[in-house]
Write a protein that holds these residues in place. Structure first.
Motif, PDB file in Angstrom:
ATOM      1  N   ASP A 275      -1.254  18.692  42.785  1.00 49.56           N
ATOM      2  CA  ASP A 275       0.117  18.424  43.219  1.00 49.56           C
ATOM      3  C   ASP A 275       0.997  17.968  42.057  1.00 49.56           C
ATOM      4  O   ASP A 275       2.223  17.978  42.158  1.00 49.56           O
ATOM      5  CB  ASP A 275       0.130  17.372  44.330  1.00 49.56           C
ATOM      6  N   ASP A 276       0.370  17.565  40.935  1.00 48.28           N
ATOM      7  CA  ASP A 276       1.127  17.118  39.768  1.00 48.28           C
ATOM      8  C   ASP A 276       1.402  18.239  38.763  1.00 48.28           C
ATOM      9  O   ASP A 276       2.020  17.987  37.720  1.00 48.28           O
ATOM     10  CB  ASP A 276       0.388  15.982  39.052  1.00 48.28           C
ATOM     11  N   ILE A 277       0.931  19.465  39.022  1.00 48.12           N
ATOM     12  CA  ILE A 277       1.150  20.557  38.065  1.00 48.12           C
ATOM     13  C   ILE A 277       2.630  20.941  38.063  1.00 48.12           C
ATOM     14  O   ILE A 277       3.211  21.223  39.119  1.00 48.12           O
ATOM     15  CB  ILE A 277       0.297  21.792  38.436  1.00 48.12           C
ATOM     16  N   PRO A 278       3.282  20.959  36.889  1.00 47.30           N
ATOM     17  CA  PRO A 278       4.701  21.332  36.828  1.00 47.30           C
ATOM     18  C   PRO A 278       4.925  22.751  37.362  1.00 47.30           C
ATOM     19  O   PRO A 278       4.065  23.622  37.213  1.00 47.30           O
ATOM     20  CB  PRO A 278       5.022  21.248  35.327  1.00 47.30           C
ATOM     21  N   LEU A 279       6.088  22.978  37.956  1.00 50.27           N
ATOM     22  CA  LEU A 279       6.398  24.279  38.555  1.00 50.27           C
ATOM     23  C   LEU A 279       6.241  25.426  37.562  1.00 50.27           C
ATOM     24  O   LEU A 279       5.702  26.488  37.900  1.00 50.27           O
ATOM     25  CB  LEU A 279       7.835  24.265  39.105  1.00 50.27           C
ATOM     26  N   GLU A 280       6.697  25.222  36.323  1.00 55.62           N
ATOM     27  CA  GLU A 280       6.652  26.306  35.343  1.00 55.62           C
ATOM     28  C   GLU A 280       5.223  26.648  34.929  1.00 55.62           C
ATOM     29  O   GLU A 280       4.960  27.742  34.410  1.00 55.62           O
ATOM     30  CB  GLU A 280       7.485  25.966  34.098  1.00 55.62           C
ATOM     31  N   MET A 281       4.262  25.725  35.167  1.00 62.58           N
ATOM     32  CA  MET A 281       2.863  25.996  34.857  1.00 62.58           C
ATOM     33  C   MET A 281       2.145  26.669  36.020  1.00 62.58           C
ATOM     34  O   MET A 281       1.112  27.315  35.842  1.00 62.58           O
ATOM     35  CB  MET A 281       2.143  24.680  34.524  1.00 62.58           C
ATOM     36  N   GLN A 282       2.703  26.515  37.211  1.00 64.94           N
ATOM     37  CA  GLN A 282       2.033  27.033  38.402  1.00 64.94           C
ATOM     38  C   GLN A 282       1.912  28.556  38.372  1.00 64.94           C
ATOM     39  O   GLN A 282       0.936  29.113  38.882  1.00 64.94           O
ATOM     40  CB  GLN A 282       2.766  26.562  39.655  1.00 64.94           C
ATOM     41  N   VAL A 283       2.874  29.240  37.775  1.00 64.20           N
ATOM     42  CA  VAL A 283       2.823  30.698  37.731  1.00 64.20           C
ATOM     43  C   VAL A 283       1.667  31.181  36.851  1.00 64.20           C
ATOM     44  O   VAL A 283       1.031  32.202  37.151  1.00 64.20           O
ATOM     45  CB  VAL A 283       4.179  31.282  37.246  1.00 64.20           C
ATOM     46  N   CYS A 311     -10.022  22.898  43.904  1.00 66.87           N
ATOM     47  CA  CYS A 311      -8.877  22.029  43.624  1.00 66.87           C
ATOM     48  C   CYS A 311      -8.865  20.830  44.559  1.00 66.87           C
ATOM     49  O   CYS A 311      -9.462  20.861  45.637  1.00 66.87           O
ATOM     50  CB  CYS A 311      -7.566  22.806  43.779  1.00 66.87           C
ATOM     51  N   ALA A 312      -8.168  19.786  44.143  1.00 72.29           N
ATOM     52  CA  ALA A 312      -8.023  18.601  44.982  1.00 72.29           C
ATOM     53  C   ALA A 312      -6.589  18.105  44.903  1.00 72.29           C
ATOM     54  O   ALA A 312      -5.928  18.236  43.865  1.00 72.29           O
ATOM     55  CB  ALA A 312      -8.991  17.508  44.541  1.00 72.29           C
ATOM     56  N   THR A 313      -6.116  17.547  45.999  1.00 72.69           N
ATOM     57  CA  THR A 313      -4.759  17.000  46.055  1.00 72.69           C
ATOM     58  C   THR A 313      -4.750  15.732  46.892  1.00 72.69           C
ATOM     59  O   THR A 313      -5.473  15.620  47.879  1.00 72.69           O
ATOM     60  CB  THR A 313      -3.768  18.021  46.640  1.00 72.69           C
ATOM     61  N   LYS A 314      -3.916  14.780  46.474  1.00 72.82           N
ATOM     62  CA  LYS A 314      -3.737  13.538  47.232  1.00 72.82           C
ATOM     63  C   LYS A 314      -2.501  13.610  48.110  1.00 72.82           C
ATOM     64  O   LYS A 314      -2.200  12.685  48.870  1.00 72.82           O
ATOM     65  CB  LYS A 314      -3.643  12.349  46.276  1.00 72.82           C
ATOM     66  N   LYS A 315      -1.738  14.718  47.981  1.00 73.54           N
ATOM     67  CA  LYS A 315      -0.509  14.902  48.748  1.00 73.54           C
ATOM     68  C   LYS A 315      -0.622  16.130  49.647  1.00 73.54           C
ATOM     69  O   LYS A 315      -1.471  16.994  49.415  1.00 73.54           O
ATOM     70  CB  LYS A 315       0.694  15.043  47.811  1.00 73.54           C
ATOM     71  N   ASP A 316       0.264  16.219  50.619  1.00 70.49           N
ATOM     72  CA  ASP A 316       0.320  17.384  51.500  1.00 70.49           C
ATOM     73  C   ASP A 316       1.078  18.499  50.780  1.00 70.49           C
ATOM     74  O   ASP A 316       2.295  18.446  50.620  1.00 70.49           O
ATOM     75  CB  ASP A 316       1.026  16.997  52.806  1.00 70.49           C
ATOM     76  N   LEU A 317       0.353  19.522  50.332  1.00 72.70           N
ATOM     77  CA  LEU A 317       0.985  20.593  49.562  1.00 72.70           C
ATOM     78  C   LEU A 317       1.989  21.382  50.389  1.00 72.70           C
ATOM     79  O   LEU A 317       2.982  21.881  49.853  1.00 72.70           O
ATOM     80  CB  LEU A 317      -0.079  21.542  49.000  1.00 72.70           C
ATOM     81  N   SER A 318       1.750  21.492  51.697  1.00 70.52           N
ATOM     82  CA  SER A 318       2.699  22.242  52.537  1.00 70.52           C
ATOM     83  C   SER A 318       4.063  21.555  52.544  1.00 70.52           C
ATOM     84  O   SER A 318       5.105  22.223  52.547  1.00 70.52           O
ATOM     85  CB  SER A 318       2.156  22.388  53.959  1.00 70.52           C
ATOM     86  N   GLY A 324      10.298  22.512  47.784  1.00 68.90           N
ATOM     87  CA  GLY A 324      10.527  23.317  46.594  1.00 68.90           C
ATOM     88  C   GLY A 324       9.825  22.805  45.362  1.00 68.90           C
ATOM     89  O   GLY A 324      10.163  23.194  44.239  1.00 68.90           O
ATOM     90  N   LYS A 325       8.821  21.916  45.532  1.00 65.27           N
ATOM     91  CA  LYS A 325       8.115  21.327  44.402  1.00 65.27           C
ATOM     92  C   LYS A 325       6.778  22.009  44.123  1.00 65.27           C
ATOM     93  O   LYS A 325       6.087  21.662  43.154  1.00 65.27           O
ATOM     94  CB  LYS A 325       7.884  19.831  44.645  1.00 65.27           C
ATOM     95  N   PHE A 326       6.411  22.961  44.977  1.00 65.42           N
ATOM     96  CA  PHE A 326       5.144  23.667  44.778  1.00 65.42           C
ATOM     97  C   PHE A 326       5.331  25.108  45.231  1.00 65.42           C
ATOM     98  O   PHE A 326       5.915  25.368  46.296  1.00 65.42           O
ATOM     99  CB  PHE A 326       4.013  23.005  45.587  1.00 65.42           C
ATOM    100  N   ARG A 327       4.839  26.046  44.421  1.00 57.95           N
ATOM    101  CA  ARG A 327       5.017  27.464  44.726  1.00 57.95           C
ATOM    102  C   ARG A 327       4.281  27.852  46.006  1.00 57.95           C
ATOM    103  O   ARG A 327       3.089  27.522  46.167  1.00 57.95           O
ATOM    104  CB  ARG A 327       4.510  28.332  43.579  1.00 57.95           C
ATOM    105  N   GLU A 328       4.952  28.556  46.875  1.00 57.90           N
ATOM    106  CA  GLU A 328       4.341  28.958  48.144  1.00 57.90           C
ATOM    107  C   GLU A 328       3.197  29.941  47.916  1.00 57.90           C
ATOM    108  O   GLU A 328       2.140  29.836  48.549  1.00 57.90           O
ATOM    109  CB  GLU A 328       5.402  29.586  49.056  1.00 57.90           C
ATOM    110  N   ASP A 329       3.377  30.909  46.976  1.00 55.40           N
ATOM    111  CA  ASP A 329       2.319  31.891  46.734  1.00 55.40           C
ATOM    112  C   ASP A 329       1.063  31.238  46.160  1.00 55.40           C
ATOM    113  O   ASP A 329      -0.068  31.599  46.522  1.00 55.40           O
ATOM    114  CB  ASP A 329       2.811  33.021  45.823  1.00 55.40           C
ATOM    115  N   LEU A 330       1.243  30.233  45.293  1.00 56.99           N
ATOM    116  CA  LEU A 330       0.084  29.511  44.751  1.00 56.99           C
ATOM    117  C   LEU A 330      -0.587  28.694  45.838  1.00 56.99           C
ATOM    118  O   LEU A 330      -1.818  28.627  45.910  1.00 56.99           O
ATOM    119  CB  LEU A 330       0.516  28.606  43.596  1.00 56.99           C
TER     120      LEU A 330
END
Length: 488
Positions: A275-283, A311-318, A324-330
């Motif tokens: 959940d901490d990965i920057p948007l520009e790195m997600q692609v 992968c692991a996340t402490k936040k709700d990715l949905s 708009g903080k996480f890519r939907e396709d990823l």
């Protein structure tokens, strides 16, 4: 056979009387290794046995493979040195028999027939090395010491692998609650499936442990298990960590560095805090998932990898997708199989099992006998809220063991914040047993009022001390006292 060792002159063969004293000291050292020699030529056997004993090896020699097999089945030898040509069972058949007893056995074949065919056959059947007659003492000792180094290294690797597999084994996922049983069932199902897994849960719930259990119970268990936390890493550092960089790619890139994806090739990659990965790195991460390839920072070569991503996340990715903080396709690529780890607050029935597990673990680590734990402590731990989850419980148990007494683990053995919690529970209990309905805000305010009164009494009205024993900043305390009309 007419071949004898050709003892090449060396410092050993020109020993003076003074060096004889040195050799006596060497003989008193621990044996280098246990060696079994098999050769039908008596002079050869005796010569080898005597020379190797002088060099500090424990040596036993046999005339035939049949005799030697009796010892191999009943004793452990570090190295077996066998002639290729033996009466009855020859060296290659003897080698096969040894390997059927133990695949890990180290065998060196002696041969006077130094052809490529005989060497290749011996190596194909599992020989560690071969040596051509005639040979020198030094030449054989070099091979023996190389074999012992190899055996020591492989034993260490086996030990470490066993420890890792024990660490990530199902037995270390402690819990009998329905939620944990479902998680264990899911781990068994997905471990051998080549699919991406997303583990969700609060900090301290054991997400890395679950990821390790998936890897080490899969067909990739002998491959690497590479871990990386994405928390608080900026784009440049994270990109270099994930994909590596070429020499000169940026200031400070003094040499080429392989990234975590390269290191994980053939195994699994655990990305924590995605959940901490920057948007520009997600692609770029999405491309690796889709194409299994990438380029290093500053590089042009496309590198292909075979990596399973967990992968692991402490936040709700949905929710992050909606913001708009996480890519939907990823998100959809990661969320193929989702595992949600319950907080410790949600599975308090597992607390006694976890407490006992950590007592056993850290008693062994600290070298002490397992102490008793008072029921008062167990009741207190059951009431506590465990914001830090299993990780906090583990630290509390280790602390309690360090400060345990002859009476075992008592309230006084616990960390200070839990002792404060116990005092609040004892002096200002919140009893809702006779309530059918409450006003939440009023009840919380009343409980806060009780806490502040308790702290006031304990600290004789000193606000600095009150803030300390409540574990809150003094400004927070003053604001709450004003809000609750408790200001002096």
């Amino acid at each position: 056979m007419n071949y004898l060792p050709s003892w090449t002159p060396s410092r050993r063969d020109y020993a003076s009387e003074s060096s004889g004293l040195s050799r006596l000291g060497e003989k008193q050292k621990a044996m280098k290794g246990k060696v079994l020699i098999v050769d039908d030529e008596k002079l050869m056997r005796v010569s080898l046995e005597n020379q190797l004993k002088k060099e500090g090896f424990f040596v036993k020699s046999m005339k035939t493979a049949g005799e030697a097999l009796k010892y191999v089945r009943n004793e452990d030898y570090d190295i077996i040195v066998s002639d290729l040509r033996l009466p009855g069972l020859d060296g290659i058949e003897f080698l096969k028999e040894i390997k059927s007893i133990s695949q890990k056995a180290i065998v060196i074949i002696m041969t006077a027939y130094g052809t490529v065919e005989s060497a290749v056959t011996a190596m194909r059947e599992g020989a560690f090395d071969y040596i051509c007659k005639p040979f020198s003492t030094d030449e054989l000792i070099i091979k023996l010491e190389r074999a012992l180094t190899y055996k020591k290294a492989t034993s260490e690797v086996t030990r470490l692998r066993s420890e890792i597999q024990e660490l990530y084994g199902h037995d270390n996922i402690v819990g009998k609650s329905e939620a944990m049983m479902k998680i264990l069932d899911t781990i068994r199902t997905v471990s051998d499936r080549e699919t991406t897994v997303l583990i969700q849960g609060e900090s301290g719930t054991g997400k890395e442990l679950i990821a390790g259990a998936i890897h080490y119970n899969s067909s990739r268990e002998n491959g690497p298990f590479i871990k990386l936390s994405c928390a608080a890493l900026n784009k440049e550092i994270l990109e270099s960590e994930l994909f590596g960089h070429e020499k000169g790619a940026f200031t400070g890139a003094i040499k080429t560095k392989r990234g975590r994806f390269e290191l994980a090739d053939g195994g699994s990659m655990f990305l924590d805090d995605v959940d901490d990965i920057p948007l520009e790195m997600q692609v770029k991460l999405l491309r690796v998932l889709q194409e299994r390839e990438f380029e290093r920072v500053g590089g042009e070569e496309t590198i292909s990898v075979n990596v399973r991503l967990i992968c692991a996340t402490k936040k709700d990715l949905s929710n992050l997708v909606k913001q708009g903080k996480f890519r939907e396709d990823l998100y959809y690529r990661l969320n193929v199989v989702a595992l949600t780890i319950p907080s410790l607050r949600e599975r308090k029935e597992d607390l006694p099992l976890l407490i006992n597990y950590f007592i056993k673990k850290y008693s062994k680590h600290l070298g002490i006998s397992e102490p008793d734990i008072s029921q008062e402590v167990v009741d207190l731990l059951m009431k506590y809220n465990w914001q830090g989850n299993v990780r906090e419980l583990e630290n509390v148990v280790e602390h309690a063991l360090v400060f345990s007494s002859a009476n075992g683990i008592i309230v006084q053995s616990l960390p200070e914040h839990l002792r404060r919690f116990e005092s609040v529970q004892r002096e200002e209990p919140l009893n809702l047993n006779d309530k059918d309905k409450i006003d939440y805000q009023d009840t919380v305010a009343e409980f806060e009022r009780s806490l502040i009164k308790w702290a006031h009494k304990r600290a004789n009205g000193n606000q600095v001390h009150m803030a300390e024993i409540l574990g809150i900043p003094r400004t927070t305390l003053r604001n709450k006292m004003i809000k609750l009309n408790l200001s002096q």
